[in-house]
Write a protein that holds these residues in place. Structure first.
Motif, PDB file in Angstrom:
ATOM      1  N   TYR A 127       0.917  -1.386  -0.161  1.00 17.76           N
ATOM      2  CA  TYR A 127       0.094  -0.078  -0.059  1.00 17.76           C
ATOM      3  C   TYR A 127       0.998   1.220   0.015  1.00 17.76           C
ATOM      4  CZ  TYR A 127       0.896  -0.319   4.999  1.00 17.76           C
ATOM      5  OH  TYR A 127       1.344  -0.483   6.358  1.00 17.76           O
ATOM      6  N   GLY A 128       0.306   2.306  -0.330  1.00 16.81           N
ATOM      7  CA  GLY A 128       1.091   3.441  -0.608  1.00 16.81           C
ATOM      8  C   GLY A 128       0.384   4.376  -1.664  1.00 16.81           C
ATOM      9  N   ARG A 129       1.072   5.101  -2.734  1.00 12.73           N
ATOM     10  CA  ARG A 129       0.579   5.711  -3.772  1.00 12.73           C
ATOM     11  C   ARG A 129       1.021   5.387  -5.238  1.00 12.73           C
ATOM     12  NH1 ARG A 129       2.096  11.709  -2.374  1.00 12.73           N
ATOM     13  NH2 ARG A 129       3.929  10.632  -1.397  1.00 12.73           N
ATOM     14  N   PHE A 130       0.179   4.786  -5.953  1.00 11.98           N
ATOM     15  CA  PHE A 130       0.712   4.260  -7.373  1.00 11.98           C
ATOM     16  C   PHE A 130       0.271   5.174  -8.462  1.00 11.98           C
ATOM     17  CE2 PHE A 130       0.044   0.828  -4.256  1.00 11.98           C
ATOM     18  CZ  PHE A 130       1.276   0.749  -3.831  1.00 11.98           C
ATOM     19  N   LYS A 131       1.245   5.492  -9.334  1.00  9.99           N
ATOM     20  CA  LYS A 131       0.903   6.293 -10.409  1.00  9.99           C
ATOM     21  C   LYS A 131       0.132   5.247 -11.500  1.00  9.99           C
ATOM     22  CE  LYS A 131       4.512   9.980 -10.388  1.00  9.99           C
ATOM     23  NZ  LYS A 131       5.574  10.428 -11.341  1.00  9.99           N
ATOM     24  N   GLU A 132       0.557   4.258 -11.682  1.00 13.12           N
ATOM     25  CA  GLU A 132       0.239   3.329 -12.951  1.00 13.12           C
ATOM     26  C   GLU A 132      -0.274   2.128 -12.410  1.00 13.12           C
ATOM     27  OE1 GLU A 132       4.050   4.097 -14.756  1.00 13.12           O
ATOM     28  OE2 GLU A 132       2.971   4.790 -16.403  1.00 13.12           O
ATOM     29  N   PRO A 133      -1.476   1.894 -11.814  1.00  8.62           N
ATOM     30  CA  PRO A 133      -1.831   0.730 -11.296  1.00  8.62           C
ATOM     31  C   PRO A 133      -1.802  -0.503 -12.302  1.00  8.62           C
ATOM     32  CG  PRO A 133      -3.310   2.487 -10.650  1.00  8.62           C
ATOM     33  CD  PRO A 133      -2.461   3.137 -11.709  1.00  8.62           C
ATOM     34  N   ASP A 134      -2.308  -0.086 -13.590  1.00  6.01           N
ATOM     35  CA  ASP A 134      -2.430  -1.186 -14.599  1.00  6.01           C
ATOM     36  C   ASP A 134      -0.833  -2.097 -14.723  1.00  6.01           C
ATOM     37  OD1 ASP A 134      -5.112  -0.820 -14.761  1.00  6.01           O
ATOM     38  OD2 ASP A 134      -4.892   0.256 -16.559  1.00  6.01           O
ATOM     39  N   ARG A 135       0.086  -1.049 -14.743  1.00  2.24           N
ATOM     40  CA  ARG A 135       1.559  -1.509 -15.030  1.00  2.24           C
ATOM     41  C   ARG A 135       1.839  -2.428 -13.877  1.00  2.24           C
ATOM     42  NH1 ARG A 135       6.105   0.292 -17.882  1.00  2.24           N
ATOM     43  NH2 ARG A 135       5.025   2.134 -18.476  1.00  2.24           N
ATOM     44  N   SER A 136       1.753  -1.922 -12.538  1.00  2.09           N
ATOM     45  CA  SER A 136       1.920  -2.818 -11.375  1.00  2.09           C
ATOM     46  C   SER A 136       1.229  -4.015 -11.506  1.00  2.09           C
ATOM     47  CB  SER A 136       1.681  -1.914 -10.235  1.00  2.09           C
ATOM     48  OG  SER A 136       2.467  -0.680 -10.240  1.00  2.09           O
ATOM     49  N   ARG A 137       0.046  -4.121 -11.603  1.00  2.00           N
ATOM     50  CA  ARG A 137      -0.810  -5.249 -11.496  1.00  2.00           C
ATOM     51  C   ARG A 137      -0.496  -6.293 -12.679  1.00  2.00           C
ATOM     52  NH1 ARG A 137      -4.925  -3.370 -13.380  1.00  2.00           N
ATOM     53  NH2 ARG A 137      -5.037  -4.395 -15.356  1.00  2.00           N
ATOM     54  N   ASN A 138      -0.020  -5.701 -13.736  1.00  2.00           N
ATOM     55  CA  ASN A 138       0.434  -6.814 -14.796  1.00  2.00           C
ATOM     56  C   ASN A 138       1.812  -7.276 -14.296  1.00  2.00           C
ATOM     57  OD1 ASN A 138      -1.820  -6.459 -16.344  1.00  2.00           O
ATOM     58  ND2 ASN A 138      -1.229  -4.786 -17.672  1.00  2.00           N
ATOM     59  N   SER A 139       2.587  -6.499 -13.815  1.00  2.00           N
ATOM     60  CA  SER A 139       3.906  -7.106 -13.335  1.00  2.00           C
ATOM     61  C   SER A 139       3.719  -8.121 -12.398  1.00  2.00           C
ATOM     62  CB  SER A 139       4.678  -5.876 -12.811  1.00  2.00           C
ATOM     63  OG  SER A 139       5.114  -4.753 -13.738  1.00  2.00           O
ATOM     64  N   MET A 140       2.787  -8.055 -11.631  1.00  2.00           N
ATOM     65  CA  MET A 140       2.750  -9.057 -10.480  1.00  2.00           C
ATOM     66  C   MET A 140       2.330 -10.686 -11.268  1.00  2.00           C
ATOM     67  SD  MET A 140       0.068  -7.626  -7.769  1.00  2.00           S
ATOM     68  CE  MET A 140       0.276  -5.751  -7.243  1.00  2.00           C
ATOM     69  N   MET A 141       1.595 -10.206 -12.244  1.00  3.68           N
ATOM     70  CA  MET A 141       1.413 -11.554 -12.977  1.00  3.68           C
ATOM     71  C   MET A 141       2.520 -12.291 -13.630  1.00  3.68           C
ATOM     72  SD  MET A 141      -1.755 -11.478 -12.014  1.00  3.68           S
ATOM     73  CE  MET A 141      -2.301 -13.080 -12.703  1.00  3.68           C
ATOM     74  N   LYS A 142       3.261 -11.356 -14.321  1.00  2.00           N
ATOM     75  CA  LYS A 142       4.450 -11.842 -15.128  1.00  2.00           C
ATOM     76  C   LYS A 142       5.643 -12.209 -13.881  1.00  2.00           C
ATOM     77  CE  LYS A 142       4.173  -8.481 -18.898  1.00  2.00           C
ATOM     78  NZ  LYS A 142       4.843  -7.219 -19.516  1.00  2.00           N
ATOM     79  N   GLY A 143       5.681 -11.631 -12.918  1.00  2.85           N
ATOM     80  CA  GLY A 143       6.524 -12.012 -11.867  1.00  2.85           C
ATOM     81  C   GLY A 143       6.279 -13.358 -11.240  1.00  2.85           C
ATOM     82  N   ALA A 144       5.026 -13.761 -11.123  1.00  3.48           N
ATOM     83  CA  ALA A 144       4.474 -14.944 -10.613  1.00  3.48           C
ATOM     84  C   ALA A 144       4.768 -16.092 -11.536  1.00  3.48           C
ATOM     85  CB  ALA A 144       2.636 -14.951 -10.156  1.00  3.48           C
ATOM     86  N   SER A 145       4.762 -15.745 -12.802  1.00  4.97           N
ATOM     87  CA  SER A 145       4.696 -16.920 -13.889  1.00  4.97           C
ATOM     88  C   SER A 145       6.270 -17.238 -14.043  1.00  4.97           C
ATOM     89  CB  SER A 145       4.077 -16.516 -15.249  1.00  4.97           C
ATOM     90  OG  SER A 145       4.963 -15.137 -15.673  1.00  4.97           O
ATOM     91  N   LYS A 146       7.124 -16.244 -13.541  1.00  2.49           N
ATOM     92  CA  LYS A 146       8.675 -16.604 -13.714  1.00  2.49           C
ATOM     93  C   LYS A 146       9.157 -17.308 -12.602  1.00  2.49           C
ATOM     94  CE  LYS A 146       9.400 -12.630 -16.822  1.00  2.49           C
ATOM     95  NZ  LYS A 146       9.929 -11.191 -16.920  1.00  2.49           N
ATOM     96  N   GLY A 147       8.345 -17.739 -11.503  1.00  2.19           N
ATOM     97  CA  GLY A 147       8.795 -18.285 -10.437  1.00  2.19           C
ATOM     98  C   GLY A 147       9.426 -19.761 -10.658  1.00  2.19           C
ATOM     99  N   GLU A 148      10.475 -20.119  -9.946  1.00  5.16           N
ATOM    100  CA  GLU A 148      10.991 -21.368 -10.313  1.00  5.16           C
ATOM    101  C   GLU A 148       9.961 -22.433 -10.218  1.00  5.16           C
ATOM    102  OE1 GLU A 148      14.556 -24.209  -8.472  1.00  5.16           O
ATOM    103  OE2 GLU A 148      14.314 -22.381  -7.574  1.00  5.16           O
ATOM    104  N   GLY A 149      10.061 -23.255 -11.293  1.00  4.98           N
ATOM    105  CA  GLY A 149       9.199 -24.350 -11.538  1.00  4.98           C
ATOM    106  C   GLY A 149       7.642 -24.097 -11.978  1.00  4.98           C
ATOM    107  N   ALA A 150       7.396 -22.749 -12.236  1.00  9.27           N
ATOM    108  CA  ALA A 150       6.188 -22.328 -12.444  1.00  9.27           C
ATOM    109  C   ALA A 150       5.949 -22.147 -13.964  1.00  9.27           C
ATOM    110  CB  ALA A 150       5.687 -20.940 -11.832  1.00  9.27           C
ATOM    111  N   GLU A 151       4.785 -22.560 -14.577  1.00  7.12           N
ATOM    112  CA  GLU A 151       4.448 -22.542 -15.921  1.00  7.12           C
ATOM    113  C   GLU A 151       3.018 -21.943 -16.296  1.00  7.12           C
ATOM    114  OE1 GLU A 151       5.160 -25.845 -18.167  1.00  7.12           O
ATOM    115  OE2 GLU A 151       7.378 -26.166 -17.600  1.00  7.12           O
ATOM    116  N   VAL A 152       2.842 -20.948 -17.062  1.00  6.71           N
ATOM    117  CA  VAL A 152       1.569 -20.425 -17.050  1.00  6.71           C
ATOM    118  C   VAL A 152       0.681 -21.504 -18.084  1.00  6.71           C
ATOM    119  CG1 VAL A 152       0.148 -18.498 -18.459  1.00  6.71           C
ATOM    120  CG2 VAL A 152       2.366 -18.121 -17.359  1.00  6.71           C
TER     121      VAL A 152
END
Length: 207
Positions: free
Chosen positions: A100-125
């Motif tokens: 939590y805080g202040r976020f200029k670009e919520p869409d960019r941050s949300r999409n980054s979460m999804m990309k980050g999760a898919s790059k975890g070791e052993g994870a595949e989309v």
């Protein structure tokens, strides 16, 4: 017991560690006002899940440290935790990783979460990210995807959803013993998006 093994992996991989990935670049000027924070209530989803472990002091601090100097996000705090289904983590767990805080670009941050999760070791989309606007979302977008992850020789289906608004953002991964081996294409992402929105309403608190 496989669920217990995977929870630690989820906290360490993208679900907990990817919240701040992708906030390095920014466009536009000015930050929104800080009006909301995130809490970790003792229960979520009307008592269905009970707080089992609060990782805010460890994994959450990593989110805060990684945000230092970001161009489009000013992070004031983080909320990272594992919730167990009806107090029994062997039946199911909910992994929550938020900021939590202040976020200029919520869409960019949300999409980054999804990309980050898919790059975890052993994870595949297994099912690509999709955007949802559940009833009552008031313009907030929830993005969901389905990952597969191999742990202790077992293939698991791991659905993940995320939201980010002007003040809060979090990724949610739900692990259930009854669904962890289901076909990824059978996951009801519409339902999970609505569940994520309810979690947001229970965690998000006005300052």
């Amino acid at each position: 017991m496989v669920i217990l093994a995977v929870v630690g992996g989820l906290v360490a991989l993208g679900v907990a560690g990817s919240v701040m990935r992708g906030v390095e670049e920014s466009s536009g000027a000015g930050y929104p006002d800080a009006e909301y924070t995130l809490s970790l209530p003792k229960t979520l989803l009307i008592g269905r899940y009970e707080l089992a472990h609060d990782f805010s002091g460890s994994e959450g601090q990593k989110i805060i440290d990684e945000s230092d100097g970001s161009w489009n996000a000013k992070v004031d705090g983080a909320a990272v935790a594992q919730y167990s289904l009806a107090g029994n983590p062997t039946e199911g767990s909910l992994v929550v990783s938020g900021m939590y805080g202040r976020f200029k670009e919520p869409d960019r941050s949300r999409n980054s979460m999804m990309k980050g999760a898919s790059k975890g070791e052993g994870a595949e989309v297994a099912v690509a990210p999709q955007d949802f606007h559940p009833d009552g979302s008031d313009g907030v977008t929830v993005t969901c995807e389905v990952l597969t992850r191999t742990q202790a020789g077992t293939d698991m289906t791991v659905p993940v959803c995320a939201w980010t608004d002007a003040n809060t953002g979090a990724s949610i991964a739900e692990l259930r013993s009854s669904t962890m081996t289901q076909d990824p294409s059978d996951v009801d992402l519409d339902k999970l998006a609505a569940t994520t929105l309810r979690i947001r309403s229970e965690m998000r608190k006005p300052i």
